[in-house]
Design a protein around this motif. Structure first.
Motif, PDB file in Angstrom:
ATOM      1  N   LYS A 173      46.257  40.241  40.864  1.00 33.39           N
ATOM      2  CA  LYS A 173      45.095  40.788  40.164  1.00 33.39           C
ATOM      3  C   LYS A 173      44.568  39.802  39.129  1.00 33.39           C
ATOM      4  O   LYS A 173      43.353  39.655  38.959  1.00 33.39           O
ATOM      5  N   ALA A 174      45.473  39.115  38.450  1.00 31.34           N
ATOM      6  CA  ALA A 174      45.054  38.153  37.429  1.00 31.34           C
ATOM      7  C   ALA A 174      44.289  36.991  38.052  1.00 31.34           C
ATOM      8  O   ALA A 174      43.259  36.555  37.531  1.00 31.34           O
ATOM      9  N   ALA A 175      44.768  36.509  39.197  1.00 29.16           N
ATOM     10  CA  ALA A 175      44.083  35.401  39.869  1.00 29.16           C
ATOM     11  C   ALA A 175      42.724  35.843  40.390  1.00 29.16           C
ATOM     12  O   ALA A 175      41.745  35.091  40.323  1.00 29.16           O
ATOM     13  N   ALA A 176      42.658  37.081  40.882  1.00 27.65           N
ATOM     14  CA  ALA A 176      41.388  37.605  41.373  1.00 27.65           C
ATOM     15  C   ALA A 176      40.377  37.702  40.240  1.00 27.65           C
ATOM     16  O   ALA A 176      39.200  37.331  40.399  1.00 27.65           O
ATOM     17  N   ARG A 177      40.831  38.210  39.090  1.00 32.45           N
ATOM     18  CA  ARG A 177      39.945  38.340  37.945  1.00 32.45           C
ATOM     19  C   ARG A 177      39.484  36.971  37.446  1.00 32.45           C
ATOM     20  O   ARG A 177      38.297  36.768  37.147  1.00 32.45           O
ATOM     21  N   ALA A 178      40.390  36.016  37.382  1.00 33.50           N
ATOM     22  CA  ALA A 178      40.033  34.674  36.914  1.00 33.50           C
ATOM     23  C   ALA A 178      39.018  34.026  37.858  1.00 33.50           C
ATOM     24  O   ALA A 178      38.055  33.384  37.416  1.00 33.50           O
ATOM     25  N   PHE A 179      39.225  34.205  39.154  1.00 33.12           N
ATOM     26  CA  PHE A 179      38.276  33.649  40.136  1.00 33.12           C
ATOM     27  C   PHE A 179      36.914  34.293  39.993  1.00 33.12           C
ATOM     28  O   PHE A 179      35.882  33.618  40.011  1.00 33.12           O
ATOM     29  N   SER A 180      36.888  35.612  39.817  1.00 33.67           N
ATOM     30  CA  SER A 180      35.614  36.315  39.684  1.00 33.67           C
ATOM     31  C   SER A 180      34.836  35.819  38.467  1.00 33.67           C
ATOM     32  O   SER A 180      33.626  35.577  38.543  1.00 33.67           O
ATOM     33  N   GLU A 181      35.520  35.652  37.362  1.00 32.46           N
ATOM     34  CA  GLU A 181      34.859  35.190  36.138  1.00 32.46           C
ATOM     35  C   GLU A 181      34.366  33.758  36.294  1.00 32.46           C
ATOM     36  O   GLU A 181      33.280  33.399  35.816  1.00 32.46           O
ATOM     37  N   ARG A 182      35.169  32.928  36.960  1.00 32.23           N
ATOM     38  CA  ARG A 182      34.776  31.548  37.191  1.00 32.23           C
ATOM     39  C   ARG A 182      33.558  31.476  38.119  1.00 32.23           C
ATOM     40  O   ARG A 182      32.632  30.689  37.902  1.00 32.23           O
TER      41      ARG A 182
END
Length: 403
Positions: A384-393
């Motif tokens: 979930k953390a990687a998904a959120r970081a990718f989305s923000e990027r």
């Protein structure tokens, strides 16, 4: 230069931390920080809301065409002065913002017809420019139209297009996006004649021509530039000739079209179609799978690290396959999509590269990939953390790329 022709300007440069700080700096300097919804291009059946902030408040808004524009003052909110504007005159519409001291700021809007009207007009235009001659190998092709010369372009007449750019007439994004759009429009607003035109394109130009059939090697492979006939009839049996089916950019337009044809047959049974809803769906699946597999087999071109127009429909295609009971096919395609999500979630992934080193083509895909990662990180194989970081990027990159 005479004094009357001279102007003196003063500039001030200021560092700010982010977008919000930039907005505040503009307002604090007495300039106008403008926020507009839905945008500067607005259908004339909708209104536009304008929020203004400045240390020198805007006193009134003046319309360029007063008889065709309604300007309504709304109550202030969150420190901003609000207006609601409706344009009835099509085309360019200037609004002038007046501040004390004869200060003026200009906002240039463009009013269009309602979105549904424009969609239908575009579909009608495409269908009118279809080649309909059974004696031609490109029968069914939706052609380019030169409005200046009044010429319908085709493989026998490229008009002003010269050299390698002739591919624009039959394939790649220019040639393949029109039927993808037309089918998607008809999935929502079906028209018997338009659907018939799409079936003609599929049966006489695509299947067995532009696209390899299931009776051929590399089934569902799509021929690339300059056109399928030159490639199919080439004396070169390799990737520069009869195996010129390795451009993944071509595939999403075709499986988006097939998916939309599936929706038409499924959701609008009164509209005649030449294939069943299931048949179109199977072709959509075969074409999407081929995007991931055929270019790799032919020239080792991976579809996992590049974004393409129209591949954003893959999650919808997976869902349609599942609903239709094609669960094995759904799982297979989802696994390929998940592999692409995983490749882009990698912090070192290049979010800008598509056909060029920096290309906004990819952002449609990266948005869809980010959505899949956020919606179902377990199925996509990411945290979930990687998904959120990718989305923000992805969103940050999208903003500074598009403005």
């Amino acid at each position: 230069m005479s004094p009357a022709e001279q102007r003196r300007y003063r500039l001030r440069f200021q560092w700010v931390a982010n977008y919000e700080a930039a907005r505040r700096a503009i307002a604090d300097a007495g300039l106008v920080d403008v926020e507009v919804m839905p945008g500067m291009t607005v259908p004339n059946d909708l209104h536009v809301d304008i929020a203004l902030a400045s240390s020198i408040p805007v006193e009134r808004i003046e319309a360029e065409f007063t008889g065709d524009t309604v300007v309504q003052r709304l109550p202030d909110r969150a420190g901003r002065r609000l207006w609601r504007v409706r344009f009835s005159r099509l085309g360019e519409n200037r609004l002038t913002l007046h501040q004390p001291g004869a200060r003026q700021t200009f906002l240039e809007f463009f009013a269009t017809e309602p979105v549904e009207t424009m969609m239908k007009k575009r579909a009608t235009f495409i269908v009118k420019r279809q080649h309909r001659d059974p004696s031609k190998w490109y029968d069914g092709l939706f052609g380019e139209w030169n409005m200046e010369t009044q010429v319908l372009l085709g493989p026998d007449n490229y008009d002003r297009i010269k050299g390698w750019r002739i591919y624009e007439v039959t394939c790649d994004d220019p040639g393949l996006s029109k039927p993808a759009y037309l089918a998607t429009k008809n999935a929502e607003h079906p028209d018997v004649a338009e659907v018939a035109a799409l079936d003609r394109y599929i049966d006489t130009f695509v299947w067995g021509g532009l696209q390899r059939t299931t009776q051929e090697a590399y089934a569902y492979g799509l021929y690339g530039i300059p056109d399928w006939k030159q490639n199919r009839e080439s004396s070169d049996p390799g990737p520069k000739g009869r195996l010129h089916i390795w451009r993944p950019y071509d595939y999403p337009h075709i499986f988006a079209m097939y998916l939309a044809m599936h929706r038409i047959a499924r959701d609008h049974p009164a509209i005649p179609t030449r294939q069943s809803a299931r048949d179109y769906l199977v072709r959509a699946y075969g074409t999407a799978l081929a995007m991931f597999t055929v270019p790799m087999r032919v020239v080792m071109w991976s579809a996992y690290r590049t974004g393409f127009y129209n591949e954003c429909v893959i999650p919808e295609l997976v869902s349609a396959l599942t609903t239709a009971g094609l669960t094995r096919e759904a799982a297979t395609l989802e696994a390929h999509w998940a592999r692409k999500v995983l490749a882009f979630v990698d912090p070192k992934a290049d979010l800008f590269k598509s056909e060029y080193p920096f290309d906004s083509t990819a952002f449609e895909s990266t948005q869809a990939l980010a959505r899949s990662a956020l919606d179902d990180p377990v199925a996509m194989g990411v945290s979930k953390a990687a998904a959120r970081a990718f989305s923000e990027r992805q969103i940050a990159a999208n903003l500074f790329c598009r403005g």
